[in-house]
Design an enzyme around this catalytic site. Structure first.
Site, PDB file in Angstrom:
ATOM      1  N   GLU A   7     -11.271  -1.875   3.706  1.00 53.44           N
ATOM      2  CA  GLU A   7     -10.883  -1.991   5.139  1.00 53.44           C
ATOM      3  C   GLU A   7     -10.633  -0.476   5.665  1.00 53.44           C
ATOM      4  O   GLU A   7      -9.768   0.163   5.234  1.00 53.44           O
ATOM      5  CB  GLU A   7      -9.660  -2.618   5.324  1.00 53.44           C
ATOM      6  CG  GLU A   7      -9.243  -2.912   6.878  1.00 53.44           C
ATOM      7  CD  GLU A   7      -7.790  -3.737   6.966  1.00 53.44           C
ATOM      8  OE1 GLU A   7      -7.485  -4.616   6.050  1.00 53.44           O
ATOM      9  OE2 GLU A   7      -6.955  -3.216   7.701  1.00 53.44           O
ATOM     10  N   GLU A  20      -5.528   4.882  15.737  1.00 52.56           N
ATOM     11  CA  GLU A  20      -4.229   4.559  15.779  1.00 52.56           C
ATOM     12  C   GLU A  20      -3.064   5.964  15.152  1.00 52.56           C
ATOM     13  O   GLU A  20      -2.355   6.174  15.828  1.00 52.56           O
ATOM     14  CB  GLU A  20      -3.585   3.159  14.890  1.00 52.56           C
ATOM     15  CG  GLU A  20      -2.169   3.318  14.571  1.00 52.56           C
ATOM     16  CD  GLU A  20      -1.992   2.094  13.588  1.00 52.56           C
ATOM     17  OE1 GLU A  20      -2.845   1.521  13.019  1.00 52.56           O
ATOM     18  OE2 GLU A  20      -0.485   2.062  13.294  1.00 52.56           O
ATOM     19  N   ASP A  40      -1.558   3.975   5.025  1.00 51.36           N
ATOM     20  CA  ASP A  40      -1.794   3.277   6.209  1.00 51.36           C
ATOM     21  C   ASP A  40      -2.769   4.130   7.324  1.00 51.36           C
ATOM     22  O   ASP A  40      -2.319   4.708   8.197  1.00 51.36           O
ATOM     23  CB  ASP A  40      -0.453   3.084   6.937  1.00 51.36           C
ATOM     24  CG  ASP A  40      -0.786   1.943   8.046  1.00 51.36           C
ATOM     25  OD1 ASP A  40       0.068   1.605   8.805  1.00 51.36           O
ATOM     26  OD2 ASP A  40      -1.855   1.347   8.253  1.00 51.36           O
ATOM     27  N   LYS A  88      -7.231  -1.631   1.937  1.00 51.74           N
ATOM     28  CA  LYS A  88      -7.414  -0.289   2.970  1.00 51.74           C
ATOM     29  C   LYS A  88      -7.987   1.048   2.210  1.00 51.74           C
ATOM     30  O   LYS A  88      -7.737   1.138   1.052  1.00 51.74           O
ATOM     31  CB  LYS A  88      -5.848   0.250   3.782  1.00 51.74           C
ATOM     32  CG  LYS A  88      -5.629  -1.064   4.641  1.00 51.74           C
ATOM     33  CD  LYS A  88      -4.473  -0.519   5.416  1.00 51.74           C
ATOM     34  CE  LYS A  88      -3.948  -1.457   6.603  1.00 51.74           C
ATOM     35  NZ  LYS A  88      -2.776  -1.098   7.438  1.00 51.74           N
ATOM     36  N   ARG A 147      -5.753  -9.794   2.550  1.00 54.14           N
ATOM     37  CA  ARG A 147      -5.500  -8.349   2.569  1.00 54.14           C
ATOM     38  C   ARG A 147      -4.373  -7.864   1.596  1.00 54.14           C
ATOM     39  O   ARG A 147      -3.615  -8.667   1.333  1.00 54.14           O
ATOM     40  CB  ARG A 147      -5.127  -8.155   4.145  1.00 54.14           C
ATOM     41  CG  ARG A 147      -6.236  -8.443   5.174  1.00 54.14           C
ATOM     42  CD  ARG A 147      -5.560  -8.176   6.538  1.00 54.14           C
ATOM     43  NE  ARG A 147      -5.564  -6.558   6.914  1.00 54.14           N
ATOM     44  CZ  ARG A 147      -4.696  -5.866   7.398  1.00 54.14           C
ATOM     45  NH1 ARG A 147      -3.541  -6.577   7.612  1.00 54.14           N
ATOM     46  NH2 ARG A 147      -4.818  -4.637   7.676  1.00 54.14           N
ATOM     47  N   LYS A 199      -3.529 -11.942   6.637  1.00 51.44           N
ATOM     48  CA  LYS A 199      -2.281 -10.997   6.321  1.00 51.44           C
ATOM     49  C   LYS A 199      -1.180 -11.720   5.897  1.00 51.44           C
ATOM     50  O   LYS A 199      -0.786 -12.703   6.742  1.00 51.44           O
ATOM     51  CB  LYS A 199      -1.912 -10.013   7.637  1.00 51.44           C
ATOM     52  CG  LYS A 199      -1.009  -9.131   7.549  1.00 51.44           C
ATOM     53  CD  LYS A 199      -0.532  -8.344   8.590  1.00 51.44           C
ATOM     54  CE  LYS A 199       0.386  -7.410   8.684  1.00 51.44           C
ATOM     55  NZ  LYS A 199       0.694  -6.550   9.794  1.00 51.44           N
ATOM     56  N   GLU A 235       4.678  -7.059   6.445  1.00 51.91           N
ATOM     57  CA  GLU A 235       5.286  -6.783   7.789  1.00 51.91           C
ATOM     58  C   GLU A 235       5.931  -7.990   8.371  1.00 51.91           C
ATOM     59  O   GLU A 235       5.465  -8.179   9.715  1.00 51.91           O
ATOM     60  CB  GLU A 235       4.375  -5.993   8.502  1.00 51.91           C
ATOM     61  CG  GLU A 235       4.022  -4.367   7.917  1.00 51.91           C
ATOM     62  CD  GLU A 235       3.084  -3.666   8.936  1.00 51.91           C
ATOM     63  OE1 GLU A 235       3.025  -2.429   8.788  1.00 51.91           O
ATOM     64  OE2 GLU A 235       2.245  -4.155   9.611  1.00 51.91           O
TER      65      GLU A 235
HETATM   66  O1  GCW Z   1      -1.438   0.264  10.785  1.00 51.42           O
HETATM   67  C1  GCW Z   1      -0.548  -0.788  10.597  1.00 51.42           C
HETATM   68  C2  GCW Z   1      -0.194  -0.851  12.217  1.00 51.42           C
HETATM   69  C3  GCW Z   1      -0.068  -2.434  12.525  1.00 51.42           C
HETATM   70  C4  GCW Z   1      -1.184  -3.418  11.851  1.00 51.42           C
HETATM   71  C5  GCW Z   1      -0.664  -3.120  10.372  1.00 51.42           C
HETATM   72  C6  GCW Z   1      -1.710  -3.681   9.380  1.00 51.42           C
HETATM   73  C7  GCW Z   1      -2.096  -5.098  12.626  1.00 51.42           C
HETATM   74  O2  GCW Z   1       0.865  -0.193  12.748  1.00 51.42           O
HETATM   75  O3  GCW Z   1      -0.301  -2.548  13.821  1.00 51.42           O
HETATM   76  O4  GCW Z   1      -0.729  -4.759  12.144  1.00 51.42           O
HETATM   77  O5  GCW Z   1      -0.818  -1.666   9.919  1.00 51.42           O
HETATM   78  O6  GCW Z   1      -2.683  -3.269   8.984  1.00 51.42           O
HETATM   79  O7  GCW Z   1      -1.544  -5.078   9.331  1.00 51.42           O
END
Ligand code: GCW
Length: 703
Positions: A401, A407, A379, A374, A339, A302, A306
């Site tokens: 992914e 979550e 998300d 993803k 990623r 990653k 973030e």
């Molecule tokens: O879904 C978000 C989450 C984070 C996660 C991030 C990711 C591991 O809130 O906790 O970090 O995505 O996919 O990297």
């Protein structure tokens, strides 16, 4: 009392107590590998085919694992352990080297991992061939035979074959080195890092068995928000110990690697991927890892996401960063999963960032790099349109992914079977091919932890199961997978199976309806992501605020991604771009993902958008109420402890579904200024009361 009478009394007492002694504990630990004694007729059905097991000698560790599992399963199902002497009812594990003459088997089709199951008569005796080109194929075939035995398939007429369509099928554990699990709702990490490598918990073998039963071939042990420590000698030794335990089950170990490790561990001044000293550092690190783990899978990365370090910190791009690591791993056959979950601080539309960053790099990645994408562009929401990168990078191997941990779907408390979500994504067609055909790998963010039932609730293991089974065969129907899981995990009684499967199949649509209907997304509580908070608009980044995503106001609701807005639709293939450009031709399930519409927009149902939104929220709550009643009606069919556990969880789910419905309607009414449609049940509390709810100690915040 005379001696004989005392003896008889003893036996009688034992007979009375036996059921208590022998009834295995149903605490969920055995997952779908319960192998509980089937009703008498069923036992004979299994015994007729499995009085003995025959295999090549000497048996590799993998073949030993296969034989051990078959013995365990047959003994559990019938109360009798198979012998090694051929009998009338023999399971024969065969490869081309020792297959019986005169039997045509599809060896070429099976490839390295595939298997065939074939019922035969040899000299008047029942023989079942479990055939594969490799011992790992025999292991997968053995689990397939046990799945057939547990689900009531006629074992005397087997003629099935299966080989995986997607080459790499792996779990991603967002597990930290202090045993917390980011977005984990099932206890601590199952990896007891502190006691490894010396103490190898027996649970690791059961983890390997469960994953091998699904054909999962790799696992990334640590969080993608990685700590450099994971690449230090002590942690490499710990990972090596796990690799030793998992290896016989065909499961390779991977690690998430922190891009800045050369600075943090190597004392270098930079982590610039084009710097020779940095490249040398990664090469030496790769060599060090492979000395400890000769079949190490590779690195999951990653980067520049973030706040994680990455190549863009040095003016380089993702391909520069990935290719440096790929070069270090290539001599060892290692891979890099890089990623695409990136979004820039100045995002005009966060949903466009992954495509914007990665599409221009198509064809620029080294052959041993897989770009991990993803399922959707934001998300892991209860529903997202498929990510525009699928179909857009024909020269780059892609991994899908998926999030198995929930979550954004009620943690491990809400009963939400994700099979339908996985099916929707895998069968989506960005162009003339399904997503399932556009990917070379599939990764699932694990929902596994130290809880006795592995995933925090009895039904959440169905999502681990569905991920594995659908990764092996992306064209499996989620309903069929659910049925298999229920028959192995709870009961084979047809009425109960039908009832439980129907609950499971309704559950994903329910959570969409009671959380984010009609394409709404990202309405959850800040940080922990528990509960509704559509009012939040005070976070440092605009694209972290729910208000950024729903844009509700007097004029309407929804995010305009049409050509009149961010034009994110242009990132899709032309047919989709055209269709999504107009609300009238956009699937209603995605309507407010792509369009900002007035509250009186006319929906297909004839209702206004405002009335439809409320109807969806109400439908979601009603569905949970129905699921709760269905489960209550199954009380006599399920062991009491698990029935009670699940019933308690569904009661919480109903309360939280009502909370989501009431809080969102209260807020959207405040934004629109509209009255509630006639007959609408008003929210139970005031908007201020919903806004005042805070959860400082919600789970899953590790990291
Ligand atoms: O879904 C978000 C989450 C984070 C996660 C991030 C990711 C591991 O809130 O906790 O970090 O995505 O996919 O990297």
């Amino acid at each position: 009392m005379k001696t004989w009478a005392r003896g008889l009394a003893g036996w009688l007492l034992a007979a009375l107590l036996l059921p208590a002694w022998s009834a295995p504990v149903e605490d969920g630990y055995d997952l779908w590998l319960r192998y509980r004694a089937v009703p008498a007729g069923g036992q004979q059905r299994v015994l007729d085919q499995a009085r003995s097991i025959v295999h090549a000698e000497p048996a590799s560790p993998t073949l030993q694992a296969a034989v051990a599992e078959l013995k365990r399963g047959v003994a559990g199902l019938t109360g009798r352990e198979p012998s090694a002497r051929p009998a009338d009812g023999t399971l024969m594990l065969v490869t081309p080297a020792n297959a019986p003459l005169g039997v045509e088997l599809p060896w070429t089709e099976l490839g390295r991992e595939g298997y065939a199951l074939r019922s035969l008569k040899r000299g008047g005796r029942a023989v079942t061939l479990i055939a594969a080109n490799t011992d790992i194929g025999l292991l997968y075939g053995s689990f397939a035979w046990l799945r057939a035995a547990q689900t009531g398939v006629d074992l005397s007429k087997l003629d099935q074959r299966s080989a995986p369509q997607v080459g790499l099928r792996l779990l991603n554990h967002w597990d930290n080195l202090d045993r917390t699990v980011e977005r984990g709702y099932a206890g601590a990490s199952i990896w007891d890092w502190w006691k490894l490598p010396d103490i190898r918990d027996a649970r690791y073998v059961d983890y390997a068995r469960a994953n091998a039963s699904l054909g999962i071939t790799a696992t990334v042990l640590n969080n993608v928000n990685a700590k450099a420590d994971s690449l230090t000698a002590p942690f490499i030794a710990k990972a090596a110990a796990l690799a030793d335990v998992l290896r016989p089950y065909g499961i390779k170990v991977w690690l998430s690697a922190r891009f800045s490790s050369p600075r943090e561990l190597g004392g270098l001044k930079t982590a610039d991927p084009l710097d020779p000293a940095v490249r040398a550092w990664w090469q030496a690190k790769a060599d060090e890892i492979y000395r400890a783990i000769p079949d190490f899978g590779g690195f999951l990365i990653k980067a520049n996401s973030e706040g994680q370090p990455g190549p863009q910190d040095y003016g380089r791009n993702h391909a520069d960063g990935a290719n440096m690591l790929a070069e270090a791993l290539a001599p060892h056959g290692g891979l890099v999963m890089w990623r695409a979950f990136v979004y820039a601080p100045d995002a005009s539309d966060r949903a466009m960032q992954g495509y914007a960053d990665f599409k221009p790099l198509d064809g620029r990645f080294a052959p041993n790099v897989i770009v991990q994408v993803k399922n959707g562009a934001i998300d892991f929401q209860p529903r997202e349109p498929f990510h525009p990168l699928f179909g857009a990078m024909p020269k780059t191997p892609l991994a899908l992914e998926l999030q198995i941990t929930k979550e954004y779907l009620g943690f491990s408390t809400h009963l939400v079977y994700l099979g339908p979500l996985f099916e929707e994504v895998l069968r989506a067609k960005p162009d003339d091919m399904m997503v399932a055909r556009h990917i070379q790998a599939i990764a699932g963010v694990a929902n596994i932890g130290s809880d006795r039932n592995w995933s925090g609730s009895h039904f959440d293991t169905a999502n681990w199961y569905a991920f594995g089974r659908m990764a092996w065969n992306p064209e499996l129907a989620s309903a069929d997978v659910a049925r298999e899981w229920v028959q192995q995990t709870f009961t084979t009684a047809p009425r109960a199976v039908d009832g439980i499967v129907s609950m499971m199949l309704a559950s994903r649509e329910a959570v969409v309806d009671y959380m984010t209907p009609l394409g709404l997304h990202h309405l959850m509580g800040t940080g922990h992501h528990h509960g509704p908070a559509p009012w939040v608009d005070n976070l440092e980044r605009a694209d972290w605020n729910p208000v950024y995503f729903h844009r509700a106001g007097r004029d309407g609701i929804g995010f305009d991604r049409s050509p009149r807005g961010s034009n994110a639709v242009a990132q899709y293939a032309p047919a989709w771009a055209n269709r999504l450009s107009q609300p009238e031709t956009t699937p209603e399930d995605w309507l407010l993902w792509f369009h900002h519409l007035p509250w009186d927009y006319r929906m297909a149902s004839g209702r206004t958008l405002w009335a439809e939104l409320i109807a969806r929220y109400d439908r979601g709550v009603a569905s949970v109420v129905d699921v709760r009643a269905r489960w209550a009606a199954l009380k006599g069919d399920i062991d009491p402890a698990r029935h009670a556990d699940v019933a308690a969880y569904i009661a919480v789910q109903e309360a939280e579904a009502r909370w989501w419905r009431d809080a969102c309607i209260a807020y959207f009414q405040s934004a629109s200024g509209l009255p509630l449609p006639v007959g609408t049940r008003p929210p139970a509390r005031s908007l201020d009361e919903y806004k005042a709810r805070h959860f400082n100690f919600a789970p899953g915040r590790g990291g």
